[in-house]
Write a protein that holds these residues in place. Structure first.
Motif, PDB file in Angstrom:
ATOM      1  N   THR A   1       0.826  -1.197   0.000  1.00  0.00           N
ATOM      2  CA  THR A   1       0.000   0.000   0.000  1.00  0.00           C
ATOM      3  C   THR A   1       0.866   1.255   0.000  1.00  0.00           C
ATOM      4  O   THR A   1       0.558   2.234  -0.684  1.00  0.00           O
ATOM      5  N   ALA A   2       1.973   1.224   0.731  1.00  0.00           N
ATOM      6  CA  ALA A   2       2.889   2.364   0.746  1.00  0.00           C
ATOM      7  C   ALA A   2       3.495   2.600  -0.633  1.00  0.00           C
ATOM      8  O   ALA A   2       3.617   3.745  -1.079  1.00  0.00           O
ATOM      9  N   VAL A   3       3.861   1.531  -1.316  1.00  0.00           N
ATOM     10  CA  VAL A   3       4.441   1.671  -2.654  1.00  0.00           C
ATOM     11  C   VAL A   3       3.384   2.187  -3.634  1.00  0.00           C
ATOM     12  O   VAL A   3       3.673   3.051  -4.470  1.00  0.00           O
ATOM     13  N   MET A   4       2.155   1.686  -3.525  1.00  0.00           N
ATOM     14  CA  MET A   4       1.079   2.207  -4.381  1.00  0.00           C
ATOM     15  C   MET A   4       0.838   3.689  -4.109  1.00  0.00           C
ATOM     16  O   MET A   4       0.613   4.474  -5.037  1.00  0.00           O
ATOM     17  N   ALA A   5       0.902   4.083  -2.840  1.00  0.00           N
ATOM     18  CA  ALA A   5       0.721   5.495  -2.494  1.00  0.00           C
ATOM     19  C   ALA A   5       1.839   6.333  -3.103  1.00  0.00           C
ATOM     20  O   ALA A   5       1.596   7.458  -3.557  1.00  0.00           O
ATOM     21  N   TRP A   6       3.042   5.790  -3.133  1.00  0.00           N
ATOM     22  CA  TRP A   6       4.140   6.523  -3.752  1.00  0.00           C
ATOM     23  C   TRP A   6       3.922   6.666  -5.256  1.00  0.00           C
ATOM     24  O   TRP A   6       4.152   7.740  -5.809  1.00  0.00           O
ATOM     25  N   PHE A   7       3.478   5.580  -5.893  1.00  0.00           N
ATOM     26  CA  PHE A   7       3.186   5.655  -7.334  1.00  0.00           C
ATOM     27  C   PHE A   7       2.149   6.732  -7.637  1.00  0.00           C
ATOM     28  O   PHE A   7       2.343   7.584  -8.500  1.00  0.00           O
TER      29      PHE A   7
END
Length: 133
Positions: free
Chosen positions: A61-67
């Motif tokens: 979820t953190a990586v998706m938020a960064w994307f």
């Protein structure tokens, strides 16, 4: 709360959370207010990580938020960039997600060990004890 469900459901919940936060941030704040937009994304990542999801789901979820944050809130038209500020933002999302997730897991573990014993009918209620599993 989410510990017994398949990880795919939690991951889908993380995706919906990130998309909703992206929409809210883009509607509430002007494009020049990138820090405020990122703050909204960080709050959304914190909220999802605290819900009892697995650490891997919180990380995803953190990586998706960064994307989404880099592509739509900081840059325009979905353009990803990998400069120093972008990688620092990725580190912020990952640290917040894993930190909040670990704190929530520790809190749930302590709470699961502490249960207040309820007296049965005919028992003295003054003898309530804290039961540790």
């Amino acid at each position: 709360m989410f510990g017994t469900e398949p990880a795919g459901f939690s991951l889908a919940g993380g995706f919906v959370t990130v998309v909703a936060a992206t929409v809210a941030a883009s509607l509430l704040l002007a494009p020049a207010e990138a820090a405020g937009r990122v703050l909204i994304m960080v709050i959304a990542v914190c909220a999802h990580a605290a819900c009892g999801v697995r650490a891997g789901v919180a990380l995803a979820t953190a990586v998706m938020a960064w994307f989404f944050g880099t592509g739509f809130l900081v840059n325009g038209a979905g353009e990803l960039s990998f400069g120093r500020p972008d990688l620092l933002r990725l580190g912020l999302f990952v640290a917040v997600a894993l930190g909040v997730n670990a704190c929530a897991a520790a809190y749930r573990a302590v709470a699961a060990r502490r249960r207040l014993r309820v007296p049965l009918a005919g028992e003295d209620p003054s003898r309530l004890v804290l039961v540790r599993n």
